[in-house]
Design an enzyme around this catalytic site. Structure first.
Site, PDB file in Angstrom:
ATOM      1  CB  SER A 549     148.265 102.180  95.320  1.00 30.87           C
ATOM      2  OG  SER A 549     149.387 101.528  95.833  1.00 30.87           O
ATOM      3  CG  ASP A 635     154.593 101.096  90.676  1.00 27.96           C
ATOM      4  OD1 ASP A 635     155.219 101.113  91.757  1.00 27.96           O
ATOM      5  OD2 ASP A 635     153.369 101.284  90.605  1.00 27.96           O
ATOM      6  CG  HIS A 670     153.245 103.635  93.150  1.00 26.08           C
ATOM      7  ND1 HIS A 670     152.628 102.419  92.917  1.00 26.08           N
ATOM      8  CD2 HIS A 670     152.599 104.184  94.208  1.00 26.08           C
ATOM      9  CE1 HIS A 670     151.656 102.244  93.809  1.00 26.08           C
ATOM     10  NE2 HIS A 670     151.617 103.293  94.587  1.00 26.08           N
TER      11      HIS A 670
END
Length: 699
Positions: A549, A635, A670
């Protein structure tokens, strides 16, 4: 990855230049076409993805498979090892509430949690939600929230079945085990029950996947008939709900990364409008707990960079009535507060080590719970009950599996309630955890937590995995991870760099790694790598960097700036296309992220700052280490096209090194795969890549 394949030729993404000028600065993006124009629809239904884009992502997956396919046997071995360290029928310590104690557990071989309860004093448990059964008809399944009603008759629960983080809420009857007809869709997954258990509050996500509205749902009615309770007007603010410490209020917590504002709904009077606590002031953050006619507020007001605790009367809680209870002490960062009928509990961190401090609210006496390892993780776990002297907390270190304690705040005695079991065996004495300080370019001292097998020769020959994050004020705890042992037992050193941008050394440590100071995060990570080399833990080209991320942005920046230090880089769901994402105010996270990175739409200075480091925009004609980028098609946080564009540009621009690989999970978002064992497949790919990049895949 299934079997060895002959390496195929790397896919070549066609260049379709898209040019624009902002603040007089021209930018050309050859791979903008990889972003599907109807991305909002793709989140809800991945089948509508543009066929050209799907074909390219599929080709990249085939290429990655062809290069890493020979590690299929190693990956299976890694999964077997990691699964062998999981207690398959694990259960949480039951948490008491009234006549019952509530728990979560897994069944042997099960991928998903079961939610249940037992009589408070012990006895047979009953299961209300069986995650394995609920997941069986879905490729992806993830629980959001699960909360019993105050009368213990109902269980509100939510799940996401696409990986896009749109959660649907249902209500189950404990007596019959059946769900009501009520269905509340496109929420963030959380629920707060009204006191009479006839309605609940939730947050609805808008078309851009932003949590902006609070609604109230009455049982037995359609979602279309729900009442709008509160709507945030600022697209840069996110809204979330939780129950207050006493259970009397639903707290509407709004904010961005710099400012916050909270409102209270009286759960005994759910139709009354929410009451503002203190109006938003730019740069002032606060969170609260309630006890009787008083609020206890954790805040950075009045320049308290590392936060302080104030009190205010519940009847008039605005800023002018705040009074210091625990004053600001520079360098001692108050992370969180928890409140009970007779005690105030705060979690603090000084010099990257946490402690729990307990204050008796009658006598104002304080005492701390601390531990003596060189690096460890500590967390207060909260309670359903307010009228209790019991504090539950969790402790672990990089060598010590997680331990859950019940602590009597009056008698000051602790009882071990659970120690994480490692079925395949674990002897903490076989491992060493330690810490060094790396000196950054500007002299800042960066803590680096280290784990390795006892007896490791410090001769620079060991491969090393260096993990980093460094954003949003998130600290990276030196906690236990059973999975890591698969690398460490093969001779790897595992290290965590506690870089600026995180709050490991206080909130000032975070402020020194954001916006125009963002490059401090990248320099700290490189300095950590160099310090580990100087201390003979490893050598240049023996290090694999790992981050996800915003930590994936770190990986992309470090590959551009100090790639010569690394044998490999793993970037999971990497936020690498920073400039284009921050220029698109329709994306879910863009307006709330402007305080973190800057707003390049409005500000030329912010535009130039982001352009100077954005990994995608700074790919250069030079050698790169081997890179594995991993994305998720649905995501909503780091969209699939960011890693796809980055790898395409790397492959077209770099002059040597590599290879650079893209793996897109076409059925997840995600967090990757949703089942606890399926997730191990993805960890095994990361570890197999790390072993391969350091020449140890065949060992």
């Amino acid at each position: 990855m299934t079997q060895a394949k002959t390496p195929s030729q790397p896919p070549v993404a066609p260049r379709r230049p898209h040019s624009f000028t902002r603040h007089g600065i021209p930018v050309t993006d050859d791979y903008a076409w990889l972003k599907d124009a109807k991305w909002q629809e793709v989140l809800r239904d991945p089948k509508v993805l543009d066929p050209d884009i799907r074909k390219y992502l599929d080709e990249e997956n085939v290429y990655t498979e062809s290069l890493l396919g020979h590690t299929a046997g190693l990956q299976k071995t890694l999964v077997r090892e990691m699964r062998g360290r999981i207690k398959e029928d694990d259960s949480s310590v039951p948490s008491p509430d009234g006549p019952y104690a509530y728990f979560r557990r897994f069944r042997e071989g099960g991928q998903h949690e079961l939610f249940g309860r037992m009589p408070r004093e012990g006895g047979d448990g009953e299961i209300v939600l069986d995650g394995d059964a609920l997941a069986k008809d879905h490729k992806y399944f993830k629980f959001g929230g699960s909360r019993h009603s105050h009368d213990h008759k109902l269980q509100a629960w939510s799940a996401d079945t696409k990986g896009s983080e749109y959660f649907s809420i249902r209500v189950r009857d404990w007596a019959s085990g059946k769900d009501f007809d009520d269905l509340v869709e496109e929420t963030d997954g959380g629920v707060v029950w009204a006191a009479d258990c006839k309605s609940f509050f939730y947050v609805r996500l808008d078309d851009n996947h932003r949590p902006m509205q609070v609604w109230r749902h009455r049982l037995g009615t359609r979602q279309a008939d729900d009442s709008l309770v509160f709507e945030e007007q600022d697209a840069g603010w996110f809204t979330h709900l939780h129950e207050s410490t006493s259970g009397r209020f639903c707290v509407i917590a709004g904010g961005d990364h710099e400012t916050s504002e909270q409102r209270l709904i009286d759960l005994a009077n759910p139709e009354a409008p929410p009451r503002l606590v203190a109006a938003r002031e730019e740069g002032v953050q606060y969170s609260l707990a309630d006890r009787g006619d008083q609020l206890f507020i954790l805040t950075n007001a009045d320049g308290a960079i590392d936060f302080k605790i104030v009190t205010a009367p519940l009847s008039s809680p605005e800023r002018k009535n705040w009074r210091d209870l625990i004053p600001y002490r520079p360098g001692i960062y108050i992370i969180d507060l928890d409140l009970y009928a007779g005690h105030l509990v705060r979690l603090e961190r000084a010099n990257a080590l946490p402690s729990i401090v307990i204050r008796d609210l009658a006598s104002n006496e304080e005492h701390a719970i601390a531990f003596d390892e060189a690096a460890y993780s500590l967390d207060a776990m909260g309670s359903y009950e307010f009228e209790t002297t019991n504090l539950r907390f969790a402790y672990s270190s990089m060598t010590t599996p997680s331990e859950v304690y019940d602590y009597d705040m009056v008698k000051r005695t602790r009882t071990l309630r659970k120690r994480q079991e490692i079925p395949s065996g674990h002897n903490a004495a076989d491992y060493v955890t330690t810490r060094i300080m790396a000196k950054a370019q500007d002299g800042a001292e960066v803590p680096v937590s280290i784990l390795h097998r006892r007896g490791l020769k410090l001769d620079g020959s060991a491969p090393l995995l260096l993990y980093g994050y460094g954003s949003y004020g998130m600290a990276m705890p030196a906690s236990f991870s059973a999975n890591r042992l698969s690398l460490v037992d093969r001779g790897f050193v595992y290290a965590i760099a506690h870089i600026r941008g995180g709050a490991d050394k206080g909130w000032g440590w975070y402020l020194d790694g954001k916006r125009e100071k963002k490059t401090n995060s990248f320099d700290d990570f490189s300095a950590s790598a160099r310090a580990l080399i100087e201390a003979n833990y490893t050598s240049a080209k023996r290090i694999v960097g790992h981050g996800g991320s915003a930590g994936g942005m770190l990986m992309g920046a470090v590959a551009n700036r100090a790639g010569e230090l690394f044998a490999g880089i793993v970037a999971e769901v990497p936020f690498v296309d920073v400039l284009n994402t921050m220029l698109d105010d329709t994306l879910p996270l863009t307006p709330p992220e402007w305080p973190e990175w800057g707003n390049p739409i409005e500000s030329e200075k912010d535009f130039r700052t982001i352009l100077s480091y954005s990994p995608y925009d700074n790919v250069a004609a030079k050698d790169y280490p081997a890179i594995l980028a991993m994305g998720g098609l649905t995501d909503p946080r780091v969209t699939y096209w960011e890693p796809a564009k980055w790898i395409a540009r790397l492959r077209a621009t770099m002059t040597g090194g590599g290879p650079v690989l893209l793996r897109t999970n076409m059925g997840a978002g995600h967090g990757g795969a949703s089942g606890r064992f399926d997730r191990l497949d993805e960890v095994a790919i990361v570890y197999a890549f790390a072993l391969w990049a350091t020449g140890m895949a065949e060992a």
